[in-house]
Design a protein around this motif. Structure first.
Motif, PDB file in Angstrom:
ATOM      1  N   ASP A 231      83.157 -33.009  92.503  1.00  9.57           N
ATOM      2  CA  ASP A 231      82.110 -32.455  91.344  1.00  9.57           C
ATOM      3  C   ASP A 231      82.296 -33.619  90.371  1.00  9.57           C
ATOM      4  OD1 ASP A 231      81.268 -30.035  92.290  1.00  9.57           O
ATOM      5  OD2 ASP A 231      83.145 -28.965  92.393  1.00  9.57           O
ATOM      6  N   LEU A 232      83.311 -33.909  90.061  1.00  9.43           N
ATOM      7  CA  LEU A 232      83.650 -35.341  89.368  1.00  9.43           C
ATOM      8  C   LEU A 232      82.779 -36.322  89.670  1.00  9.43           C
ATOM      9  CD1 LEU A 232      84.727 -36.539  86.745  1.00  9.43           C
ATOM     10  CD2 LEU A 232      86.508 -37.264  88.063  1.00  9.43           C
ATOM     11  N   GLY A 233      82.748 -36.215  90.796  1.00  9.52           N
ATOM     12  CA  GLY A 233      81.888 -37.437  91.528  1.00  9.52           C
ATOM     13  C   GLY A 233      80.107 -37.326  90.976  1.00  9.52           C
ATOM     14  N   HIS A 234      79.996 -36.047  91.303  1.00  8.45           N
ATOM     15  CA  HIS A 234      78.512 -35.691  90.673  1.00  8.45           C
ATOM     16  C   HIS A 234      78.229 -36.084  89.302  1.00  8.45           C
ATOM     17  CE1 HIS A 234      77.796 -33.346  94.279  1.00  8.45           C
ATOM     18  NE2 HIS A 234      78.443 -32.533  94.184  1.00  8.45           N
ATOM     19  N   ILE A 235      79.285 -35.702  88.315  1.00 13.80           N
ATOM     20  CA  ILE A 235      79.236 -36.391  86.791  1.00 13.80           C
ATOM     21  C   ILE A 235      78.943 -37.624  86.937  1.00 13.80           C
ATOM     22  CG2 ILE A 235      80.285 -36.587  84.774  1.00 13.80           C
ATOM     23  CD1 ILE A 235      81.359 -33.801  84.709  1.00 13.80           C
ATOM     24  N   CYS A 236      79.857 -38.450  87.642  1.00 14.48           N
ATOM     25  CA  CYS A 236      79.687 -39.876  87.692  1.00 14.48           C
ATOM     26  C   CYS A 236      78.266 -40.460  88.202  1.00 14.48           C
ATOM     27  CB  CYS A 236      80.668 -40.587  88.569  1.00 14.48           C
ATOM     28  SG  CYS A 236      82.327 -40.377  88.033  1.00 14.48           S
ATOM     29  N   ALA A 237      77.836 -39.815  89.406  1.00 22.34           N
ATOM     30  CA  ALA A 237      76.597 -40.197  89.907  1.00 22.34           C
ATOM     31  C   ALA A 237      75.292 -40.093  88.907  1.00 22.34           C
ATOM     32  CB  ALA A 237      76.317 -39.518  90.929  1.00 22.34           C
ATOM     33  N   GLU A 238      75.405 -38.914  88.232  1.00 22.23           N
ATOM     34  CA  GLU A 238      74.200 -38.654  87.254  1.00 22.23           C
ATOM     35  C   GLU A 238      74.579 -39.335  85.901  1.00 22.23           C
ATOM     36  OE1 GLU A 238      71.599 -36.717  88.096  1.00 22.23           O
ATOM     37  OE2 GLU A 238      72.479 -36.473  90.148  1.00 22.23           O
ATOM     38  N   SER A 239      75.700 -39.485  85.632  1.00 20.52           N
ATOM     39  CA  SER A 239      76.061 -40.392  84.158  1.00 20.52           C
ATOM     40  C   SER A 239      76.030 -41.818  84.638  1.00 20.52           C
ATOM     41  CB  SER A 239      77.360 -39.927  83.422  1.00 20.52           C
ATOM     42  OG  SER A 239      77.280 -38.485  83.223  1.00 20.52           O
ATOM     43  N   GLY A 240      75.831 -42.426  85.640  1.00 22.21           N
ATOM     44  CA  GLY A 240      75.761 -43.820  85.953  1.00 22.21           C
ATOM     45  C   GLY A 240      77.245 -44.495  85.492  1.00 22.21           C
ATOM     46  N   CYS A 241      78.275 -43.749  85.972  1.00 24.25           N
ATOM     47  CA  CYS A 241      79.531 -44.339  85.682  1.00 24.25           C
ATOM     48  C   CYS A 241      80.567 -43.918  86.613  1.00 24.25           C
ATOM     49  CB  CYS A 241      80.108 -43.843  84.241  1.00 24.25           C
ATOM     50  SG  CYS A 241      80.284 -42.036  84.292  1.00 24.25           S
ATOM     51  N   GLY A 242      81.912 -44.283  86.478  1.00 24.61           N
ATOM     52  CA  GLY A 242      83.014 -43.978  87.434  1.00 24.61           C
ATOM     53  C   GLY A 242      84.122 -43.311  86.931  1.00 24.61           C
ATOM     54  N   ALA A 243      85.104 -42.816  87.718  1.00 26.51           N
ATOM     55  CA  ALA A 243      86.218 -42.067  86.846  1.00 26.51           C
ATOM     56  C   ALA A 243      87.506 -42.222  87.515  1.00 26.51           C
ATOM     57  CB  ALA A 243      85.773 -40.753  86.962  1.00 26.51           C
ATOM     58  N   GLU A 244      88.616 -42.240  86.848  1.00 26.93           N
ATOM     59  CA  GLU A 244      90.006 -42.319  87.346  1.00 26.93           C
ATOM     60  C   GLU A 244      90.733 -41.161  87.234  1.00 26.93           C
ATOM     61  OE1 GLU A 244      90.780 -47.032  87.087  1.00 26.93           O
ATOM     62  OE2 GLU A 244      91.790 -45.748  85.449  1.00 26.93           O
ATOM     63  N   LEU A 245      90.907 -40.366  88.352  1.00 30.82           N
ATOM     64  CA  LEU A 245      91.626 -38.903  88.197  1.00 30.82           C
ATOM     65  C   LEU A 245      93.064 -39.307  88.586  1.00 30.82           C
ATOM     66  CD1 LEU A 245      90.657 -36.128  88.099  1.00 30.82           C
ATOM     67  CD2 LEU A 245      90.190 -36.078  90.611  1.00 30.82           C
TER      68      LEU A 245
END
Ligand code: ADP
Ligand code: MG
Length: 336
Positions: A231-245
């Motif tokens: 689900d964080l991956g969906h935010i990244c894909a739609e926002s054009g960014c990455g994330a570190e969890l």
């Protein structure tokens, strides 16, 4: 040779529709790709619309749940998508596929659970459709919500350095499912009951979603239906960014930890990839995170857990046991 659609995966199939569907109508604020579609209503408001389906032996087994729990969950998982935009529910429509042999008591129990959940959240059942199903029970609910347009929180607004937060515990639902599937039981009856309840009767975080929408500064939001990583991956894909969890930052219950310990497992996996927690995952600018956390605790008595950071890259990296891993690369054994 004609390939099989299943090979595309769920999101590949959705893309078959998304890539060709037009969202250019004047009233359309948000089309396919978020927790709800958003349509302009009169004045400053907008409508939110979302559909979710539950299928027998895919999402539930009749031996695990009471009919009322099933009715509750069918609506609750839909309301969670309204919460994920920051909205308020208004109405729901129920499409029902029933084998003719289903006992009337079952349908009444399902109805009671669904209507009780609707009453609790001020969401009226206003219509639907009923058909005979030769292949098991199928419920599809459509929910409609409403909120001020300028308060809508989509998946697309996350920015590098935002803090990724969770609005509640993750992993209990997947732990509960593992108990229903017969895995491990060396925990107390009350812990077992708590975990199974989390799986069978999730509660949508509507009050939190509404509160966050009214606070300026939440940049993106989703509800955790498929696991935190995805689900964080969906935010990244739609926002054009990455994330570190950070795996150790995930809020896990004592019951889930105890169950994992008794089975030689790792409760962090349930949080990372289990899904069906229906808690809100959202991003806030770093400078606002402490203030939001404190006032949410004071005003709503809800604890917010920071679990990671938005980055300028792409995709989700998980920090676990001293290394960074990318779950989608297949290199991460914890998912196997
Ligand atoms: P959620 O987990 O929040 O319910 P999904 O991952 O199921 O969201 O869906 C992602 C997006 O794809 C949503 O905007 C949803 O409306 C859309 N979607 C899913 N299936 C279809 C479909 N068959 N046709 C059109 N849109 C779809
Ligand atoms: Mg959702």
């Amino acid at each position: 040779m004609n390939s099989k659609a299943g090979g595309l995966g769920e999101f590949g199939i959705v893309d078959l529709f998304r890539s060709q569907a037009s969202a250019e109508g004047k009233q359309v604020i948000q089309g396919i790709g978020d927790d709800c579609a958003v349509l302009a209503a009169g004045g400053q408001d907008c409508w939110l619309v979302s559909t979710d389906m539950l299928c027998q032996d895919v999402h539930f087994r009749l031996s695990d749940t009471t009919p009322a729990q099933l009715g509750h969950k069918a609506l609750a998982v839909n309301l969670s998508d309204i919460a994920a935009m920051g909205g308020e529910p208004v109405a729901t429509f129920l499409a029902l596929g029933l084998p003719a042999t289903v006992p009337t008591d079952f349908v009444q129990g399902f109805r009671d659970g669904l209507l009780a959940c609707g009453r609790e959240h001020h969401c009226e059942l206003l219509g639907g459709d009923t058909v005979a199903s030769p292949t098991g029970l199928v419920f599809s609910l459509t929910v409609i919500g409403r909120m001020p347009r300028e308060q809508v929180i989509t998946r697309a607004g996350a920015r590098p350095d935002d803090i990724v937060c969770l609005g509640g515990l993750v992993g209990d639902s997947a732990a509960g499912l593992s108990l229903l599937l017969g895995q491990g039981a060396a925990i107390s009856a009350s812990e077992r009951e708590k975990l199974v309840h989390a799986h069978l009767q999730p509660e949508p975080q509507l009050a939190l979603g509404r509160w966050l929408a009214q606070k300026a500064g939440v940049s993106a939001m989703i509800d955790v239906s498929d696991g935190v990583v995805q689900d964080l991956g969906h935010i990244c894909a739609e926002s054009g960014c990455g994330a570190e969890l950070v795996a150790d930052a995930l809020p896990l219950s004592v019951a889930a930890r105890n169950l994992a310990q008794s089975t030689g497992g790792d409760a962090r996996h349930w949080g990372l990839s289990g899904g069906e927690d229906y808690v809100l995952l959202f991003c806030v600018p770093a400078e606002r995170q402490q203030e939001i956390t404190q006032s949410c605790l004071a005003e709503l008595k809800i604890e917010i857990f920071p679990v990671g950071t938005i980055t300028a890259g792409a995709g989700v990296r998980v920090g676990i046991d001293g290394t960074w891993q990318r779950p989608s690369s297949g290199g991460w054994d914890h998912f196997k």
